[in-house]
Write an enzyme that holds these catalytic residues in place. Structure first.
Site, mmCIF file in Angstrom:
data_model
loop_
_atom_site.group_PDB
_atom_site.id
_atom_site.type_symbol
_atom_site.label_atom_id
_atom_site.label_comp_id
_atom_site.label_asym_id
_atom_site.label_seq_id
_atom_site.Cartn_x
_atom_site.Cartn_y
_atom_site.Cartn_z
ATOM 1 N N GLY A 14 0.778 -1.233 0.000
ATOM 2 C CA GLY A 14 0.000 0.000 0.000
ATOM 3 C C GLY A 14 0.806 1.278 0.000
ATOM 4 O O GLY A 14 0.316 2.330 0.426
ATOM 5 N N LYS A 15 2.040 1.227 -0.516
ATOM 6 C CA LYS A 15 2.875 2.432 -0.510
ATOM 7 C C LYS A 15 2.236 3.587 -1.269
ATOM 8 O O LYS A 15 2.280 4.733 -0.826
ATOM 9 C CB LYS A 15 4.257 2.128 -1.116
ATOM 10 C CG LYS A 15 5.102 1.174 -0.310
ATOM 11 C CD LYS A 15 6.504 1.052 -0.877
ATOM 12 C CE LYS A 15 6.542 0.524 -2.293
ATOM 13 N NZ LYS A 15 6.035 -0.869 -2.404
ATOM 14 N N LYS A 37 8.392 9.266 -7.844
ATOM 15 C CA LYS A 37 8.586 7.809 -7.919
ATOM 16 C C LYS A 37 9.639 7.576 -8.984
ATOM 17 O O LYS A 37 9.343 7.560 -10.177
ATOM 18 C CB LYS A 37 7.300 7.091 -8.271
ATOM 19 C CG LYS A 37 7.527 5.582 -8.414
ATOM 20 C CD LYS A 37 6.367 4.769 -7.908
ATOM 21 C CE LYS A 37 6.714 3.277 -8.011
ATOM 22 N NZ LYS A 37 6.195 2.497 -6.920
ATOM 23 N N THR A 41 7.491 0.085 -12.409
ATOM 24 C CA THR A 41 7.403 -1.123 -13.226
ATOM 25 C C THR A 41 5.933 -1.480 -13.443
ATOM 26 O O THR A 41 5.045 -0.929 -12.804
ATOM 27 C CB THR A 41 8.132 -2.306 -12.563
ATOM 28 O OG1 THR A 41 7.464 -2.658 -11.350
ATOM 29 C CG2 THR A 41 9.581 -1.962 -12.266
ATOM 30 N N ASP A 49 1.667 4.676 -10.671
ATOM 31 C CA ASP A 49 1.464 5.102 -9.296
ATOM 32 C C ASP A 49 1.392 6.616 -9.157
ATOM 33 O O ASP A 49 0.639 7.134 -8.328
ATOM 34 C CB ASP A 49 2.576 4.542 -8.411
ATOM 35 C CG ASP A 49 2.525 3.018 -8.316
ATOM 36 O OD1 ASP A 49 1.461 2.451 -8.616
ATOM 37 O OD2 ASP A 49 3.541 2.406 -7.944
ATOM 38 N N LEU A 146 5.386 -8.559 11.835
ATOM 39 C CA LEU A 146 6.286 -8.111 12.896
ATOM 40 C C LEU A 146 7.739 -8.375 12.520
ATOM 41 O O LEU A 146 8.603 -7.502 12.686
ATOM 42 C CB LEU A 146 5.939 -8.794 14.219
ATOM 43 C CG LEU A 146 4.502 -8.599 14.702
ATOM 44 C CD1 LEU A 146 4.298 -9.288 16.047
ATOM 45 C CD2 LEU A 146 4.157 -7.116 14.801
ATOM 46 N N ASN A 147 8.012 -9.551 11.991
ATOM 47 C CA ASN A 147 9.368 -9.867 11.545
ATOM 48 C C ASN A 147 9.784 -8.973 10.386
ATOM 49 O O ASN A 147 10.888 -8.408 10.381
ATOM 50 C CB ASN A 147 9.443 -11.335 11.132
ATOM 51 C CG ASN A 147 10.837 -11.746 10.697
ATOM 52 O OD1 ASN A 147 11.791 -11.628 11.454
ATOM 53 N ND2 ASN A 147 10.957 -12.223 9.469
ATOM 54 N N PRO A 197 -8.014 2.478 5.810
ATOM 55 C CA PRO A 197 -9.021 1.435 5.617
ATOM 56 C C PRO A 197 -8.792 0.659 4.328
ATOM 57 O O PRO A 197 -8.393 1.231 3.304
ATOM 58 C CB PRO A 197 -10.336 2.212 5.580
ATOM 59 C CG PRO A 197 -9.959 3.610 5.206
ATOM 60 C CD PRO A 197 -8.602 3.833 5.796
ATOM 61 N N ALA A 198 -9.050 -0.630 4.377
ATOM 62 C CA ALA A 198 -8.941 -1.455 3.175
ATOM 63 C C ALA A 198 -9.840 -0.890 2.088
ATOM 64 O O ALA A 198 -10.959 -0.452 2.352
ATOM 65 C CB ALA A 198 -9.334 -2.895 3.492
#
Length: 226
Positions: A14-15, A37, A41, A49, A146-147, A197-198
């Site tokens: 979601g960048k 940007k 690609t 984008d 988290l990782n 929000p999604a």
């Protein structure tokens, strides 16, 4: 003047929608915004984008360098197209030309932090060092985040790039147990600046502006530009 690189823990987190939302929130706070940007690609399937940021946030100062047809990592996409990646100094000049007093310049990477953006082996982290930028990290609320988040923050710290915070790029409604638990855990790793929000990218410009203003703390946004 402030330059902020927007990176993510991976591809598809979601960048772009985060760039658009922060740009919208900043513009509503009276801040001039530019979005860059350097490498895009996936143009063969219509990925653009910068155009998406313009549509959602109304930003007109949009800049890019290289565009490759295939939706692959930049180095692979460039090789497939028989093209070269841009040079490091080209990316740095592009960003520097946008930077000016009173402006927030957002620089969106491609994929994650350590993906090669320029030859030879130059990453968004290297660019952040070159332009003295902090990094806003876009994350997911999914299992494994988290990782991925800790690895990204460790990579930033290894080159003394400060983290401006985390943004959850797609927050489910309602959130499940994993998402809710991860949001709390992410907040113990770094400041969570927003959770979008999604489906936010499908909003019209007016609703997107309202969502963006509500998502980010206004005082934090206003303080981005000194």
């Amino acid at each position: 003047m402030t330059i902020l690189v927007v990176t993510g823990t991976g591809t598809g987190v979601g960048k772009t929608v985060v760039c658009a939302a922060l740009a919208s929130a900043a513009r509503q706070a009276g801040i001039d915004v530019a979005v860059c940007k350097p490498v895009q690609t996936g143009t063969a399937r219509g990925d653009d984008d910068l155009a998406e940021v313009g549509r959602l946030a109304g930003v007109t100062q949009l800049a890019g360098l290289a565009r490759y047809p295939q939706p692959m990592a930049p180095a692979a996409a460039a090789e497939h197209a028989g093209m070269a990646l841009p040079a490091r100094d080209q990316i740095v000049r592009l960003i520097a030309d946008l930077d000016r007093p009173g402006r927030l310049t957002l620089v969106e990477g491609a994929g994650g932090l350590l993906v090669e953006l320029a030859e030879p082996g130059v990453t968004l982290r290297d660019v952040a060092v070159d332009v003295a930028a902090a990094a806003l990290v876009v994350v997911t609320a999914d299992l494994g985040t988290l990782n991925h988040t800790k690895l990204t923050l460790e990579a930033l710290a290894a080159q003394q790039v400060s983290c401006a915070g985390l943004v959850i790029g797609s927050w489910p409604d309602p959130p499940g147990l994993v998402a809710a638990s991860n949001r709390s855990a992410l907040a113990r790793i770094a400041m969570v600046r927003a959770a979008l929000p999604a489906g936010a990218a499908s909003l019209d410009a007016g609703d997107f502006a309202a969502m963006s203003a509500a998502a980010f703390d206004r005082n934090w946004v206003a303080g981005l530009v000194g």
